[in-house]
Enzyme design. Structure first.
Site, PDB file in Angstrom:
ATOM      1  N   TYR A 137       0.846  -1.200   0.000  1.00 21.11           N
ATOM      2  CA  TYR A 137       0.000   0.000   0.000  1.00 21.11           C
ATOM      3  C   TYR A 137       0.875   1.240   0.000  1.00 21.11           C
ATOM      4  CZ  TYR A 137      -3.565   3.271   1.872  1.00 21.11           C
ATOM      5  OH  TYR A 137      -4.413   4.320   2.094  1.00 21.11           O
ATOM      6  N   LYS A 165      -1.664  -1.295  -3.866  1.00 23.06           N
ATOM      7  CA  LYS A 165      -2.705  -0.291  -3.695  1.00 23.06           C
ATOM      8  C   LYS A 165      -2.074   1.069  -3.933  1.00 23.06           C
ATOM      9  CE  LYS A 165      -5.985   1.759  -0.447  1.00 23.06           C
ATOM     10  NZ  LYS A 165      -6.538   1.772   0.940  1.00 23.06           N
TER      11      LYS A 165
END
Length: 307
Positions: A137, A165
């Site tokens: 992420y 992400k």
């Protein structure tokens, strides 16, 4: 190698509801997970940034993950287990795996700002030890450090690192990562609702979404249309949701989305300190946006009923 998850579609970044004593409201949490599953989402992501992971104890992390897993029937649960301490992230990841999570979402280490080689070592340490699909992420606005494309591509080669992400706001970088990982079993997911459609257009596979907590059906329709190549329909839905995308980030996430959850009757707006309720100056606008979306949905339903 971990069992794969289909990382295409819509994965709401769930809120963590609290009662008047700031204890986790597990009944509301389970009900919310079931609401989202019934709406057609492709997976759930509890205890990430939207789930106020920074103010949960390790035991609470695990309890939330267990509650969401127990509540749903047929969607994967991807647990947020990141930390700026590799040992702590590893412990959270191991405990989430033991609780039955299907995958992990790991924010890049924040505050201490490791170099790119430190990021590689951090993620590889966890991927080597925990046999679950893992999503890297990248959110520089929270962490103070960008994950460079070279680093993302290097991490994508690990069997247990299944996705990225992307919340950098840099569409060029996001497209480069998608382009350079086409030969890997690696998904690029939007971490910014306003950039979900552009991200899919450059090779992304879906979104870990804040807005999907409020408008899961519309978000799923938008992403589904884009993945099917129907960009005219996807663009229309993106524009329908545009005011909501902006309204949910007028203050720090998850302040606005929890307010929207309360307005819609999905859960309390209560936050754990140091986060606070949405400022009054924004609430009226948010209510108007939600009202407009409800009115549009009702009009569509009426039109379909008349056919």
């Amino acid at each position: 190698m971990s069992s794969p998850i289909d990382l295409s579609g819509v994965f709401p970044a769930m809120c963590t509801p609290f009662d008047d004593e700031e204890r986790i409201d597990f009944e509301t949490l389970r009900t919310d997970a079931q609401r989202l599953e019934a709406a057609g989402v492709d997976g759930l992501v509890p205890v990430g940034s939207t789930g106020e992971s920074a103010t949960l104890t390790h035991d609470e992390h695990v309890q939330v993950v267990e509650a969401v897993i127990d509540a749903v029937d047929d969607v994967p649960v991807i647990a947020g287990t990141g930390s700026n301490n590799t040992r702590e992230a590893l412990e959270l990841s191991e405990r989430a795996a033991d609780a039955g999570a299907d995958g992990l979402l790991l924010i890049s280490p924040y505050y201490n700002k490791p170099e790119q080689r430190g990021l590689v070592e951090h993620y590889r340490t966890i991927a080597d030890a925990v046999d679950l699909p893992q999503i890297v992420y990248n959110v520089p606005s929270r962490t103070g450090r960008n994950i460079d494309p070279d680093t993302a591509v290097e991490l994508a080669r690990h069997d247990n690192i299944a996705g990225f992400k992307a919340a950098s706001g840099d569409l060029g970088q996001i497209g480069e990562i998608a382009e350079r990982t086409t030969d890997e079993e690696f998904a690029v997911l939007s971490g910014d609702d306003a950039l979900t459609l552009p991200t899919i257009s450059v090779g992304g596979t879906g979104t870990i979404s804040v807005a999907a907590n409020i408008e899961p059906e519309r978000t799923c329709a938008m992403v589904g249309a884009a993945l099917d190549g129907d960009y005219e329909r996807a663009r229309d839905l993106h524009h329908e949701l545009g005011q909501l995308f902006r309204g949910l980030f007028v203050e720090t996430n998850p302040i606005p989305v929890k307010e929207a959850m309360q307005i819609r009757g999905y859960g309390p707006a209560r936050m754990r300190s140091p986060l606070t309720r949405l400022a009054d100056e924004y609430r009226e606008d948010l209510e108007a946006v939600l009202s407009d979306l409800e009115r549009d949905s009702a009009a569509v339903a009426d039109a379909e009923g008349d056919r």
